[in-house]
Write a protein that holds these residues in place. Sequence first.
Motif, PDB file in Angstrom:
ATOM      1  N   TRP A 215       0.831  -1.198   0.000  1.00 57.15           N
ATOM      2  CA  TRP A 215       0.000   0.000   0.000  1.00 57.15           C
ATOM      3  C   TRP A 215       0.874   1.260   0.000  1.00 57.15           C
ATOM      4  O   TRP A 215       0.623   2.217  -0.736  1.00 57.15           O
ATOM      5  N   ILE A 216       1.963   1.237   0.795  1.00 58.19           N
ATOM      6  CA  ILE A 216       2.892   2.385   0.789  1.00 58.19           C
ATOM      7  C   ILE A 216       3.444   2.589  -0.622  1.00 58.19           C
ATOM      8  O   ILE A 216       3.543   3.712  -1.114  1.00 58.19           O
ATOM      9  N   LYS A 217       3.779   1.485  -1.293  1.00 58.29           N
ATOM     10  CA  LYS A 217       4.346   1.609  -2.640  1.00 58.29           C
ATOM     11  C   LYS A 217       3.365   2.268  -3.600  1.00 58.29           C
ATOM     12  O   LYS A 217       3.762   3.031  -4.482  1.00 58.29           O
ATOM     13  N   ILE A 218       2.071   1.968  -3.452  1.00 61.02           N
ATOM     14  CA  ILE A 218       1.084   2.550  -4.366  1.00 61.02           C
ATOM     15  C   ILE A 218       0.865   4.026  -4.036  1.00 61.02           C
ATOM     16  O   ILE A 218       0.876   4.881  -4.912  1.00 61.02           O
ATOM     17  N   ARG A 219       0.776   4.309  -2.752  1.00 62.28           N
ATOM     18  CA  ARG A 219       0.427   5.679  -2.359  1.00 62.28           C
ATOM     19  C   ARG A 219       1.592   6.636  -2.599  1.00 62.28           C
ATOM     20  O   ARG A 219       1.387   7.845  -2.687  1.00 62.28           O
ATOM     21  N   THR A 220       2.834   6.119  -2.730  1.00 64.19           N
ATOM     22  CA  THR A 220       3.983   6.999  -2.896  1.00 64.19           C
ATOM     23  C   THR A 220       4.430   7.114  -4.352  1.00 64.19           C
ATOM     24  O   THR A 220       5.473   7.686  -4.620  1.00 64.19           O
ATOM     25  N   LEU A 221       3.646   6.564  -5.277  1.00 59.07           N
ATOM     26  CA  LEU A 221       4.037   6.662  -6.684  1.00 59.07           C
ATOM     27  C   LEU A 221       3.030   7.556  -7.403  1.00 59.07           C
ATOM     28  O   LEU A 221       1.891   7.155  -7.620  1.00 59.07           O
ATOM     29  N   ARG A 222       3.467   8.751  -7.756  1.00 62.27           N
ATOM     30  CA  ARG A 222       2.547   9.733  -8.332  1.00 62.27           C
ATOM     31  C   ARG A 222       1.835   9.255  -9.588  1.00 62.27           C
ATOM     32  O   ARG A 222       0.648   9.527  -9.757  1.00 62.27           O
ATOM     33  N   PRO A 223       2.533   8.574 -10.512  1.00 59.96           N
ATOM     34  CA  PRO A 223       1.819   8.129 -11.723  1.00 59.96           C
ATOM     35  C   PRO A 223       0.613   7.243 -11.392  1.00 59.96           C
ATOM     36  O   PRO A 223      -0.405   7.286 -12.097  1.00 59.96           O
ATOM     37  N   LEU A 224       0.723   6.471 -10.298  1.00 62.85           N
ATOM     38  CA  LEU A 224      -0.397   5.606  -9.921  1.00 62.85           C
ATOM     39  C   LEU A 224      -1.569   6.439  -9.417  1.00 62.85           C
ATOM     40  O   LEU A 224      -2.734   6.171  -9.747  1.00 62.85           O
ATOM     41  N   LEU A 225      -1.268   7.447  -8.611  1.00 61.71           N
ATOM     42  CA  LEU A 225      -2.340   8.311  -8.114  1.00 61.71           C
ATOM     43  C   LEU A 225      -2.969   9.055  -9.285  1.00 61.71           C
ATOM     44  O   LEU A 225      -4.187   9.255  -9.339  1.00 61.71           O
ATOM     45  N   GLY A 226      -2.132   9.439 -10.240  1.00 61.20           N
ATOM     46  CA  GLY A 226      -2.637  10.111 -11.447  1.00 61.20           C
ATOM     47  C   GLY A 226      -3.585   9.222 -12.229  1.00 61.20           C
ATOM     48  O   GLY A 226      -4.651   9.666 -12.690  1.00 61.20           O
ATOM     49  N   ALA A 227      -3.209   7.933 -12.353  1.00 60.08           N
ATOM     50  CA  ALA A 227      -4.060   7.001 -13.097  1.00 60.08           C
ATOM     51  C   ALA A 227      -5.406   6.831 -12.395  1.00 60.08           C
ATOM     52  O   ALA A 227      -6.461   6.798 -13.040  1.00 60.08           O
ATOM     53  N   LEU A 228      -5.392   6.771 -11.061  1.00 58.27           N
ATOM     54  CA  LEU A 228      -6.649   6.639 -10.312  1.00 58.27           C
ATOM     55  C   LEU A 228      -7.527   7.871 -10.515  1.00 58.27           C
ATOM     56  O   LEU A 228      -8.739   7.762 -10.713  1.00 58.27           O
ATOM     57  N   ALA A 229      -6.908   9.041 -10.477  1.00 56.14           N
ATOM     58  CA  ALA A 229      -7.675  10.274 -10.701  1.00 56.14           C
ATOM     59  C   ALA A 229      -8.257  10.269 -12.109  1.00 56.14           C
ATOM     60  O   ALA A 229      -9.399  10.697 -12.330  1.00 56.14           O
TER      61      ALA A 229
END
Lengths: 306, 236
Positions: free
Chosen positions: B11-25
Amino acid sequence: MTSIDVRDLTKDHGGRRAVDHLTFRVRPGRVTGFLGPNGAGKSTTLRLVLGLDRPTAGTATIGGHPYPRLGEPLRRVGALLDAGAAHGSRTARDHLLALAASNRIPARRVDTVLEETGLAPVARRRVRTYSLGMRQRLGIAAALLGDPEVVLLDEPANGLDPEGIVWIRTLLRRLAAEGRTVLVSSHLMGETAAFADHLLILGRGRLLADTPVREFIHARVRPHVRVRTTDPAALADLLARHGHDASRDEDGTWTVRHARVDDLGRLMSEAGVPVLELSAHEATLEEAYLDLTAAEAEFTAQPQGA
Amino acid sequence: MSFVPALHAEWIKIRTLRPLLGALAAVLVATAAFSALAAADTGDADPLFSVFFGVNFGQIAAIAFGTTAVASEFRGGALRLTLSAVPDRGRWFAAKTTAIALPALAVGLLTGFVTLLVGRAVLGASAPGWAEGVRGAVGCGLHLTLMTLFAAGLAAVLRSAVATLSVLIPFLLIVSFVVGDLSGGAADFLPDRAGQVALHSTWDGTLGPWSGLAVTALWTASALVAGGWSVRRRDA
Protein backbone atom coordinates in the motif's frame (compact mmCIF):
# COMPACT_ATOMS: atom_id res chain seq x y z
CA MET A 1 26.62 -16.82 15.26
CA THR A 2 25.30 -17.00 11.74
CA SER A 3 27.20 -18.52 8.85
CA ILE A 4 26.23 -18.86 5.23
CA ASP A 5 26.56 -22.46 4.11
CA VAL A 6 26.57 -23.36 0.45
CA ARG A 7 26.67 -27.05 -0.36
CA ASP A 8 27.10 -28.52 -3.82
CA LEU A 9 25.17 -25.60 -5.29
CA THR A 10 24.55 -25.84 -9.03
CA LYS A 11 22.52 -23.66 -11.40
CA ASP A 12 21.96 -24.11 -15.11
CA HIS A 13 20.73 -21.22 -17.24
CA GLY A 14 19.31 -22.76 -20.37
CA GLY A 15 22.05 -25.30 -20.98
CA ARG A 16 24.83 -23.08 -19.66
CA ARG A 17 26.14 -23.94 -16.21
CA ALA A 18 26.31 -20.66 -14.28
CA VAL A 19 27.19 -22.18 -10.92
CA ASP A 20 28.97 -25.52 -10.78
CA HIS A 21 28.93 -27.61 -7.57
CA LEU A 22 29.92 -24.77 -5.24
CA THR A 23 30.62 -25.61 -1.63
CA PHE A 24 31.82 -23.03 0.88
CA ARG A 25 31.05 -21.45 4.24
CA VAL A 26 31.08 -17.74 4.97
CA ARG A 27 31.91 -17.17 8.63
CA PRO A 28 30.93 -14.29 10.90
CA GLY A 29 33.32 -11.67 12.22
CA ARG A 30 35.28 -11.09 9.06
CA VAL A 31 34.81 -9.63 5.61
CA THR A 32 34.77 -12.28 2.91
CA GLY A 33 35.55 -11.00 -0.57
CA PHE A 34 33.78 -12.76 -3.42
CA LEU A 35 35.99 -12.36 -6.49
CA GLY A 36 35.74 -13.46 -10.07
CA PRO A 37 35.58 -12.15 -13.61
CA ASN A 38 32.27 -11.04 -15.12
CA GLY A 39 30.07 -14.04 -15.75
CA ALA A 40 31.84 -16.20 -13.17
CA GLY A 41 28.58 -16.76 -11.28
CA LYS A 42 28.95 -14.39 -8.32
CA SER A 43 25.58 -12.66 -8.70
CA THR A 44 23.82 -15.93 -9.49
CA THR A 45 25.26 -17.44 -6.30
CA LEU A 46 23.99 -14.48 -4.26
CA ARG A 47 20.52 -14.82 -5.80
CA LEU A 48 20.51 -18.53 -5.00
CA VAL A 49 21.49 -17.82 -1.38
CA LEU A 50 18.56 -15.38 -1.14
CA GLY A 51 16.12 -17.88 -2.60
CA LEU A 52 15.43 -15.65 -5.62
CA ASP A 53 16.59 -18.24 -8.14
CA ARG A 54 15.93 -21.95 -7.77
CA PRO A 55 19.05 -24.12 -7.73
CA THR A 56 19.36 -26.96 -10.22
CA ALA A 57 20.97 -28.92 -7.39
CA GLY A 58 22.44 -28.35 -3.94
CA THR A 59 21.47 -26.11 -1.03
CA ALA A 60 22.24 -22.71 0.44
CA THR A 61 21.38 -21.95 4.05
CA ILE A 62 21.82 -19.02 6.42
CA GLY A 63 22.23 -19.98 10.06
CA GLY A 64 21.09 -23.46 9.06
CA HIS A 65 17.84 -22.37 7.37
CA PRO A 66 17.00 -21.77 3.73
CA TYR A 67 16.46 -18.02 3.24
CA PRO A 68 12.72 -18.26 2.47
CA ARG A 69 12.21 -19.95 5.87
CA LEU A 70 13.56 -16.99 7.83
CA GLY A 71 10.65 -15.11 9.39
CA GLU A 72 10.99 -11.39 8.63
CA PRO A 73 14.25 -12.02 6.75
CA LEU A 74 15.38 -8.39 6.61
CA ARG A 75 16.01 -8.55 10.34
CA ARG A 76 18.47 -11.41 9.80
CA VAL A 77 19.96 -10.78 6.37
CA GLY A 78 20.51 -7.55 4.44
CA ALA A 79 21.42 -7.60 0.76
CA LEU A 80 22.35 -5.18 -1.99
CA LEU A 81 21.85 -6.77 -5.40
CA ASP A 82 20.80 -4.01 -7.81
CA ALA A 83 21.39 -0.31 -7.30
CA GLY A 84 18.45 0.27 -9.68
CA ALA A 85 15.91 -1.47 -7.43
CA ALA A 86 14.41 1.75 -6.06
CA HIS A 87 11.74 3.28 -8.33
CA GLY A 88 12.85 6.61 -9.81
CA SER A 89 9.55 8.32 -9.04
CA ARG A 90 9.65 7.47 -5.35
CA THR A 91 11.67 9.28 -2.68
CA ALA A 92 14.46 7.39 -0.93
CA ARG A 93 12.61 7.66 2.36
CA ASP A 94 9.36 6.24 0.95
CA HIS A 95 11.29 3.43 -0.71
CA LEU A 96 12.80 2.45 2.65
CA LEU A 97 9.52 2.96 4.54
CA ALA A 98 7.76 0.41 2.31
CA LEU A 99 10.60 -2.04 2.77
CA ALA A 100 10.58 -1.52 6.56
CA ALA A 101 6.81 -2.02 6.75
CA SER A 102 7.06 -5.42 5.06
CA ASN A 103 9.21 -6.74 7.93
CA ARG A 104 7.66 -4.65 10.73
CA ILE A 105 10.88 -2.69 11.16
CA PRO A 106 10.20 0.57 13.04
CA ALA A 107 10.22 3.73 10.90
CA ARG A 108 12.99 5.28 13.00
CA ARG A 109 15.40 2.69 11.55
CA VAL A 110 14.73 4.31 8.16
CA ASP A 111 16.04 7.63 9.43
CA THR A 112 18.97 5.91 11.15
CA VAL A 113 20.19 4.18 7.97
CA LEU A 114 19.61 7.31 5.88
CA GLU A 115 21.83 9.15 8.36
CA GLU A 116 24.39 6.36 8.35
CA THR A 117 24.70 6.31 4.56
CA GLY A 118 24.86 10.08 4.25
CA LEU A 119 21.53 10.33 2.43
CA ALA A 120 19.58 12.15 5.15
CA PRO A 121 19.78 15.58 3.43
CA VAL A 122 18.38 14.18 0.15
CA ALA A 123 16.02 11.58 1.63
CA ARG A 124 12.89 13.38 0.40
CA ARG A 125 14.13 13.78 -3.15
CA ARG A 126 13.02 11.44 -5.91
CA VAL A 127 15.50 8.65 -6.61
CA ARG A 128 15.46 9.62 -10.30
CA THR A 129 17.56 12.69 -9.35
CA TYR A 130 20.25 10.57 -7.68
CA SER A 131 23.70 9.82 -9.06
CA LEU A 132 24.80 6.19 -9.35
CA GLY A 133 26.82 6.61 -6.16
CA MET A 134 23.77 7.87 -4.26
CA ARG A 135 21.66 4.96 -5.54
CA GLN A 136 24.40 2.64 -4.38
CA ARG A 137 24.26 4.24 -0.93
CA LEU A 138 20.47 3.82 -0.93
CA GLY A 139 20.91 0.13 -1.76
CA ILE A 140 23.34 -0.19 1.16
CA ALA A 141 20.88 1.66 3.41
CA ALA A 142 18.23 -0.91 2.43
CA ALA A 143 20.64 -3.73 3.27
CA LEU A 144 21.32 -2.27 6.73
CA LEU A 145 17.65 -1.47 7.43
CA GLY A 146 16.89 -4.48 9.62
CA ASP A 147 20.21 -4.28 11.53
CA PRO A 148 20.99 -7.74 10.11
CA GLU A 149 23.64 -10.15 11.34
CA VAL A 150 24.39 -11.21 7.76
CA VAL A 151 25.20 -8.66 5.05
CA LEU A 152 25.53 -9.54 1.33
CA LEU A 153 26.65 -6.81 -1.04
CA ASP A 154 27.05 -7.23 -4.80
CA GLU A 155 29.64 -4.77 -6.13
CA PRO A 156 28.93 -2.10 -3.49
CA ALA A 157 31.75 0.19 -4.63
CA ASN A 158 30.21 0.66 -8.11
CA GLY A 159 29.78 4.33 -8.89
CA LEU A 160 31.09 5.54 -5.54
CA ASP A 161 33.43 8.53 -5.50
CA PRO A 162 36.81 8.22 -3.70
CA GLU A 163 35.26 9.47 -0.47
CA GLY A 164 32.50 6.88 -0.85
CA ILE A 165 35.04 4.12 -1.38
CA VAL A 166 36.82 5.00 1.85
CA TRP A 167 33.41 5.10 3.54
CA ILE A 168 32.34 1.65 2.32
CA ARG A 169 35.69 0.19 3.34
CA THR A 170 35.31 1.58 6.87
CA LEU A 171 31.71 0.40 7.01
CA LEU A 172 32.59 -3.16 5.98
CA ARG A 173 35.43 -3.34 8.52
CA ARG A 174 33.07 -2.09 11.23
CA LEU A 175 30.29 -4.55 10.36
CA ALA A 176 32.78 -7.43 10.60
CA ALA A 177 34.22 -6.11 13.85
CA GLU A 178 30.69 -6.13 15.28
CA GLY A 179 30.65 -9.87 14.64
CA ARG A 180 28.45 -9.85 11.54
CA THR A 181 28.88 -12.13 8.55
CA VAL A 182 29.88 -9.96 5.59
CA LEU A 183 30.10 -11.22 2.00
CA VAL A 184 31.08 -8.68 -0.64
CA SER A 185 31.39 -9.48 -4.32
CA SER A 186 33.70 -7.43 -6.47
CA HIS A 187 35.88 -7.51 -9.52
CA LEU A 188 38.08 -4.69 -8.15
CA MET A 189 41.23 -6.24 -6.71
CA GLY A 190 42.66 -3.19 -5.00
CA GLU A 191 39.36 -2.53 -3.26
CA THR A 192 38.90 -6.12 -2.19
CA ALA A 193 42.43 -6.30 -0.81
CA ALA A 194 41.68 -3.15 1.21
CA PHE A 195 38.68 -4.56 3.06
CA ALA A 196 38.62 -8.35 2.86
CA ASP A 197 40.10 -10.80 5.37
CA HIS A 198 39.12 -13.86 3.46
CA LEU A 199 38.60 -14.65 -0.21
CA LEU A 200 36.29 -16.83 -2.25
CA ILE A 201 37.33 -16.85 -5.88
CA LEU A 202 35.03 -18.04 -8.64
CA GLY A 203 35.79 -18.84 -12.25
CA ARG A 204 33.22 -20.25 -14.66
CA GLY A 205 30.93 -21.10 -11.78
CA ARG A 206 33.53 -23.14 -9.91
CA LEU A 207 35.31 -22.35 -6.67
CA LEU A 208 38.98 -21.67 -7.42
CA ALA A 209 40.10 -20.58 -3.96
CA ASP A 210 38.77 -20.30 -0.42
CA THR A 211 41.60 -18.79 1.56
CA PRO A 212 42.73 -15.88 3.76
CA VAL A 213 43.84 -12.88 1.67
CA ARG A 214 47.44 -12.75 3.00
CA GLU A 215 48.06 -16.44 2.45
CA PHE A 216 46.61 -16.26 -1.02
CA ILE A 217 48.94 -13.48 -2.09
CA HIS A 218 52.04 -14.96 -0.52
CA ALA A 219 51.44 -18.39 -1.94
CA ARG A 220 51.06 -17.05 -5.47
CA VAL A 221 53.36 -14.08 -5.87
CA ARG A 222 56.94 -13.74 -4.61
CA PRO A 223 58.06 -10.29 -3.56
CA HIS A 224 60.81 -8.73 -5.65
CA VAL A 225 63.08 -5.68 -5.73
CA ARG A 226 63.34 -3.04 -8.45
CA VAL A 227 66.77 -1.62 -9.18
CA ARG A 228 68.01 1.07 -11.57
CA THR A 229 71.65 1.94 -12.08
CA THR A 230 73.93 3.90 -14.42
CA ASP A 231 76.24 0.90 -14.71
CA PRO A 232 74.23 -2.10 -15.90
CA ALA A 233 77.30 -4.24 -16.61
CA ALA A 234 78.60 -3.91 -13.05
CA LEU A 235 75.14 -4.64 -11.63
CA ALA A 236 74.68 -7.72 -13.82
CA ASP A 237 78.06 -8.98 -12.74
CA LEU A 238 77.34 -8.33 -9.06
CA LEU A 239 73.94 -10.05 -9.16
CA ALA A 240 75.34 -13.03 -11.03
CA ARG A 241 78.19 -13.45 -8.52
CA HIS A 242 75.76 -13.54 -5.62
CA GLY A 243 73.40 -15.94 -7.38
CA HIS A 244 70.40 -13.61 -7.64
CA ASP A 245 67.62 -14.40 -10.07
CA ALA A 246 67.36 -11.12 -11.98
CA SER A 247 66.18 -9.81 -15.32
CA ARG A 248 66.41 -6.48 -17.13
CA ASP A 249 63.27 -4.83 -18.45
CA GLU A 250 63.11 -2.78 -21.63
CA ASP A 251 63.19 0.52 -19.75
CA GLY A 252 66.46 -0.46 -18.07
CA THR A 253 64.92 -1.37 -14.72
CA TRP A 254 66.14 -4.58 -13.12
CA THR A 255 63.80 -6.93 -11.32
CA VAL A 256 65.48 -9.09 -8.70
CA ARG A 257 63.31 -11.93 -7.44
CA HIS A 258 63.45 -13.42 -3.95
CA ALA A 259 65.61 -10.57 -2.73
CA ARG A 260 65.44 -7.99 0.05
CA VAL A 261 66.19 -4.30 -0.25
CA ASP A 262 68.44 -4.45 2.85
CA ASP A 263 70.75 -7.07 1.30
CA LEU A 264 70.91 -5.57 -2.18
CA GLY A 265 71.57 -2.07 -0.88
CA ARG A 266 74.54 -3.22 1.15
CA LEU A 267 75.97 -5.31 -1.74
CA MET A 268 75.72 -2.45 -4.25
CA SER A 269 77.27 -0.01 -1.82
CA GLU A 270 80.21 -2.31 -1.11
CA ALA A 271 80.74 -2.97 -4.84
CA GLY A 272 80.48 0.74 -5.67
CA VAL A 273 77.60 0.30 -8.14
CA PRO A 274 75.69 3.60 -8.49
CA VAL A 275 72.06 3.39 -7.38
CA LEU A 276 69.31 5.42 -9.05
CA GLU A 277 66.44 3.46 -7.57
CA LEU A 278 66.10 0.60 -5.13
CA SER A 279 62.59 -0.35 -4.07
CA ALA A 280 60.76 -3.32 -2.64
CA HIS A 281 57.75 -4.41 -4.63
CA GLU A 282 54.98 -5.83 -2.47
CA ALA A 283 52.94 -8.53 -4.10
CA THR A 284 49.38 -7.40 -4.78
CA LEU A 285 46.14 -9.28 -4.78
CA GLU A 286 45.81 -8.36 -8.43
CA GLU A 287 48.96 -10.25 -9.36
CA ALA A 288 47.96 -13.26 -7.30
CA TYR A 289 44.49 -13.21 -8.80
CA LEU A 290 45.71 -12.91 -12.38
CA ASP A 291 48.12 -15.76 -11.76
CA LEU A 292 45.24 -17.91 -10.58
CA THR A 293 42.67 -16.95 -13.21
CA ALA A 294 44.94 -16.68 -16.25
CA ALA A 295 43.88 -20.12 -17.34
CA GLU A 296 40.32 -19.73 -16.10
CA ALA A 297 39.21 -16.37 -17.48
CA GLU A 298 36.13 -16.86 -19.55
CA PHE A 299 36.75 -13.95 -21.88
CA THR A 300 40.43 -14.37 -22.58
CA ALA A 301 41.36 -12.32 -25.65
CA GLN A 302 41.83 -14.45 -28.72
CA PRO A 303 44.97 -13.89 -30.82
CA GLN A 304 44.14 -11.84 -33.91
CA GLY A 305 45.00 -12.66 -37.52
CA ALA A 306 46.02 -15.90 -39.18
CA MET B 1 5.29 -13.93 8.71
CA SER B 2 1.78 -12.63 8.31
CA PHE B 3 -0.09 -11.02 5.47
CA VAL B 4 -0.73 -7.59 6.98
CA PRO B 5 2.89 -6.26 6.94
CA ALA B 6 3.23 -7.30 3.29
CA LEU B 7 -0.06 -5.55 2.46
CA HIS B 8 1.06 -2.45 4.37
CA ALA B 9 4.30 -2.33 2.34
CA GLU B 10 2.45 -2.72 -0.96
CA TRP B 11 0.00 0.00 0.00
CA ILE B 12 2.89 2.39 0.79
CA LYS B 13 4.35 1.61 -2.64
CA ILE B 14 1.08 2.55 -4.37
CA ARG B 15 0.43 5.68 -2.36
CA THR B 16 3.98 7.00 -2.90
CA LEU B 17 4.04 6.66 -6.68
CA ARG B 18 2.55 9.73 -8.33
CA PRO B 19 1.82 8.13 -11.72
CA LEU B 20 -0.40 5.61 -9.92
CA LEU B 21 -2.34 8.31 -8.11
CA GLY B 22 -2.64 10.11 -11.45
CA ALA B 23 -4.06 7.00 -13.10
CA LEU B 24 -6.65 6.64 -10.31
CA ALA B 25 -7.67 10.27 -10.70
CA ALA B 26 -7.92 9.73 -14.46
CA VAL B 27 -10.37 6.85 -13.93
CA LEU B 28 -12.79 9.26 -12.25
CA VAL B 29 -12.20 12.23 -14.54
CA ALA B 30 -12.27 10.31 -17.82
CA THR B 31 -15.38 8.30 -16.95
CA ALA B 32 -17.38 11.26 -15.66
CA ALA B 33 -16.27 13.72 -18.35
CA PHE B 34 -16.79 11.45 -21.36
CA SER B 35 -20.10 10.27 -19.92
CA ALA B 36 -21.32 13.86 -19.58
CA LEU B 37 -20.27 14.62 -23.17
CA ALA B 38 -22.00 11.52 -24.48
CA ALA B 39 -25.13 12.15 -22.41
CA ALA B 40 -25.44 15.67 -23.78
CA ASP B 41 -25.54 14.25 -27.32
CA THR B 42 -27.75 11.26 -26.79
CA GLY B 43 -30.35 10.15 -29.26
CA ASP B 44 -32.42 7.02 -28.70
CA ALA B 45 -29.50 5.21 -27.04
CA ASP B 46 -29.84 3.01 -23.98
CA PRO B 47 -30.75 5.49 -21.19
CA LEU B 48 -28.45 3.97 -18.55
CA PHE B 49 -25.53 3.52 -20.92
CA SER B 50 -25.77 7.15 -22.01
CA VAL B 51 -24.93 7.94 -18.38
CA PHE B 52 -22.02 5.45 -18.20
CA PHE B 53 -20.64 5.64 -21.73
CA GLY B 54 -17.39 7.17 -20.38
CA VAL B 55 -16.45 3.84 -18.77
CA ASN B 56 -14.91 2.94 -22.12
CA PHE B 57 -12.32 5.64 -21.44
CA GLY B 58 -12.14 5.27 -17.67
CA GLN B 59 -11.27 1.59 -17.98
CA ILE B 60 -8.18 2.50 -20.01
CA ALA B 61 -6.96 4.54 -17.03
CA ALA B 62 -7.91 1.60 -14.78
CA ILE B 63 -5.81 -0.88 -16.73
CA ALA B 64 -2.97 1.65 -16.79
CA PHE B 65 -3.17 1.71 -12.98
CA GLY B 66 -3.24 -2.08 -12.59
CA THR B 67 -0.47 -2.56 -15.16
CA THR B 68 1.86 0.08 -13.76
CA ALA B 69 1.42 -1.03 -10.15
CA VAL B 70 2.59 -4.56 -11.04
CA ALA B 71 5.06 -3.76 -13.82
CA SER B 72 7.01 -1.35 -11.58
CA GLU B 73 8.27 -4.49 -9.81
CA PHE B 74 9.78 -5.84 -13.01
CA ARG B 75 12.31 -3.10 -13.62
CA GLY B 76 15.77 -2.51 -12.24
CA GLY B 77 15.68 -5.61 -10.06
CA ALA B 78 12.89 -4.19 -7.87
CA LEU B 79 11.24 -7.61 -7.59
CA ARG B 80 14.43 -9.13 -6.20
CA LEU B 81 14.46 -6.59 -3.40
CA THR B 82 10.74 -7.08 -2.81
CA LEU B 83 11.00 -10.87 -2.65
CA SER B 84 14.06 -10.73 -0.41
CA ALA B 85 11.80 -8.89 2.05
CA VAL B 86 8.76 -11.17 1.48
CA PRO B 87 10.10 -14.51 0.23
CA ASP B 88 6.68 -16.19 0.24
CA ARG B 89 5.74 -15.32 -3.32
CA GLY B 90 2.12 -16.40 -3.09
CA ARG B 91 1.64 -14.16 -0.06
CA TRP B 92 3.44 -11.30 -1.77
CA PHE B 93 1.29 -11.51 -4.90
CA ALA B 94 -1.87 -11.69 -2.80
CA ALA B 95 -0.73 -8.57 -0.92
CA LYS B 96 0.08 -6.76 -4.16
CA THR B 97 -3.29 -7.69 -5.65
CA THR B 98 -5.18 -6.58 -2.53
CA ALA B 99 -3.28 -3.30 -2.40
CA ILE B 100 -4.34 -2.67 -6.01
CA ALA B 101 -7.93 -3.89 -5.57
CA LEU B 102 -8.90 -1.77 -2.55
CA PRO B 103 -8.12 1.68 -4.00
CA ALA B 104 -9.42 0.57 -7.40
CA LEU B 105 -12.75 -0.44 -5.84
CA ALA B 106 -12.99 2.76 -3.79
CA VAL B 107 -12.24 4.95 -6.80
CA GLY B 108 -14.45 2.79 -9.02
CA LEU B 109 -17.50 3.18 -6.77
CA LEU B 110 -16.84 6.89 -6.34
CA THR B 111 -16.59 7.15 -10.13
CA GLY B 112 -19.86 5.25 -10.52
CA PHE B 113 -21.81 7.57 -8.25
CA VAL B 114 -20.21 10.79 -9.50
CA THR B 115 -20.92 9.72 -13.07
CA LEU B 116 -24.51 8.89 -12.16
CA LEU B 117 -25.06 12.30 -10.56
CA VAL B 118 -23.44 14.12 -13.49
CA GLY B 119 -25.42 12.07 -16.01
CA ARG B 120 -28.73 12.70 -14.29
CA ALA B 121 -28.00 16.42 -14.17
CA VAL B 122 -27.19 16.48 -17.91
CA LEU B 123 -30.05 14.27 -19.04
CA GLY B 124 -32.73 15.87 -16.85
CA ALA B 125 -36.14 14.33 -17.55
CA SER B 126 -34.89 11.47 -19.75
CA ALA B 127 -32.47 10.24 -17.04
CA PRO B 128 -32.75 6.63 -15.83
CA GLY B 129 -34.43 6.01 -12.48
CA TRP B 130 -32.58 5.81 -9.18
CA ALA B 131 -32.84 2.04 -8.74
CA GLU B 132 -31.43 1.40 -12.19
CA GLY B 133 -28.89 4.20 -11.69
CA VAL B 134 -27.51 2.76 -8.45
CA ARG B 135 -27.22 -0.68 -10.08
CA GLY B 136 -25.24 1.03 -12.85
CA ALA B 137 -22.99 2.91 -10.38
CA VAL B 138 -22.17 -0.24 -8.39
CA GLY B 139 -21.67 -2.17 -11.63
CA CYS B 140 -19.36 0.59 -12.87
CA GLY B 141 -17.25 0.33 -9.67
CA LEU B 142 -17.05 -3.46 -9.90
CA HIS B 143 -16.32 -3.44 -13.62
CA LEU B 144 -13.48 -0.92 -13.25
CA THR B 145 -12.00 -2.93 -10.35
CA LEU B 146 -12.15 -6.17 -12.32
CA MET B 147 -10.52 -4.57 -15.37
CA THR B 148 -7.76 -3.16 -13.11
CA LEU B 149 -7.04 -6.60 -11.67
CA PHE B 150 -7.26 -8.26 -15.11
CA ALA B 151 -4.47 -5.91 -16.23
CA ALA B 152 -2.51 -6.56 -13.01
CA GLY B 153 -2.61 -10.32 -13.58
CA LEU B 154 -1.59 -9.96 -17.21
CA ALA B 155 1.28 -7.63 -16.25
CA ALA B 156 2.60 -10.29 -13.85
CA VAL B 157 2.61 -12.80 -16.70
CA LEU B 158 4.17 -10.47 -19.29
CA ARG B 159 6.48 -8.68 -16.77
CA SER B 160 6.35 -5.42 -18.67
CA ALA B 161 4.06 -2.40 -18.76
CA VAL B 162 4.67 -1.81 -22.45
CA ALA B 163 3.85 -5.40 -23.38
CA THR B 164 0.71 -5.43 -21.22
CA LEU B 165 -0.67 -2.14 -22.48
CA SER B 166 0.09 -2.96 -26.08
CA VAL B 167 -2.01 -6.08 -25.70
CA LEU B 168 -4.85 -4.55 -23.70
CA ILE B 169 -5.39 -1.14 -25.24
CA PRO B 170 -5.80 -2.28 -28.87
CA PHE B 171 -7.89 -5.16 -27.56
CA LEU B 172 -10.25 -2.81 -25.70
CA LEU B 173 -10.47 -0.27 -28.50
CA ILE B 174 -10.98 -2.76 -31.29
CA VAL B 175 -13.26 -5.08 -29.38
CA SER B 176 -15.34 -2.30 -27.87
CA PHE B 177 -15.79 -0.13 -30.88
CA VAL B 178 -15.58 -2.52 -33.81
CA VAL B 179 -16.16 -6.17 -33.05
CA GLY B 180 -18.42 -5.52 -30.08
CA ASP B 181 -20.92 -3.47 -32.08
CA LEU B 182 -21.01 -5.91 -34.96
CA SER B 183 -21.56 -9.23 -33.36
CA GLY B 184 -23.50 -10.70 -30.51
CA GLY B 185 -22.73 -14.19 -29.25
CA ALA B 186 -19.11 -14.85 -28.42
CA ALA B 187 -18.09 -11.18 -28.31
CA ASP B 188 -20.51 -10.68 -25.40
CA PHE B 189 -18.30 -12.93 -23.31
CA LEU B 190 -15.13 -10.83 -23.75
CA PRO B 191 -14.05 -9.26 -20.45
CA ASP B 192 -14.98 -5.64 -21.07
CA ARG B 193 -18.21 -6.39 -23.00
CA ALA B 194 -19.51 -8.80 -20.36
CA GLY B 195 -18.95 -6.42 -17.44
CA GLN B 196 -20.55 -3.49 -19.26
CA VAL B 197 -23.94 -5.22 -19.49
CA ALA B 198 -24.40 -3.96 -15.92
CA LEU B 199 -24.32 -0.41 -17.32
CA HIS B 200 -27.29 -0.92 -19.64
CA SER B 201 -31.04 -0.50 -19.06
CA THR B 202 -31.86 -3.34 -21.41
CA TRP B 203 -29.88 -6.22 -22.82
CA ASP B 204 -30.68 -8.84 -25.41
CA GLY B 205 -27.74 -11.27 -25.06
CA THR B 206 -27.52 -14.27 -22.78
CA LEU B 207 -25.77 -12.25 -20.07
CA GLY B 208 -27.55 -9.99 -17.59
CA PRO B 209 -25.89 -7.35 -15.38
CA TRP B 210 -24.68 -9.68 -12.65
CA SER B 211 -23.93 -12.72 -14.79
CA GLY B 212 -21.97 -10.35 -17.07
CA LEU B 213 -19.89 -9.12 -14.15
CA ALA B 214 -19.38 -12.75 -13.11
CA VAL B 215 -17.97 -13.55 -16.55
CA THR B 216 -15.56 -10.60 -16.30
CA ALA B 217 -14.66 -11.83 -12.81
CA LEU B 218 -13.76 -15.22 -14.30
CA TRP B 219 -11.46 -13.55 -16.82
CA THR B 220 -9.87 -11.55 -13.99
CA ALA B 221 -9.47 -14.61 -11.79
CA SER B 222 -7.78 -16.47 -14.65
CA ALA B 223 -5.36 -13.58 -15.26
CA LEU B 224 -4.51 -13.39 -11.56
CA VAL B 225 -3.98 -17.14 -11.25
CA ALA B 226 -1.71 -17.08 -14.29
CA GLY B 227 0.16 -14.06 -12.85
CA GLY B 228 0.55 -15.68 -9.45
CA TRP B 229 1.72 -18.90 -11.05
CA SER B 230 4.29 -17.02 -13.12
CA VAL B 231 5.60 -15.13 -10.06
CA ARG B 232 5.92 -18.33 -8.05
CA ARG B 233 7.54 -20.36 -10.76
CA ARG B 234 10.05 -18.11 -12.42
CA ASP B 235 13.42 -16.94 -11.13
CA ALA B 236 13.15 -13.40 -9.85
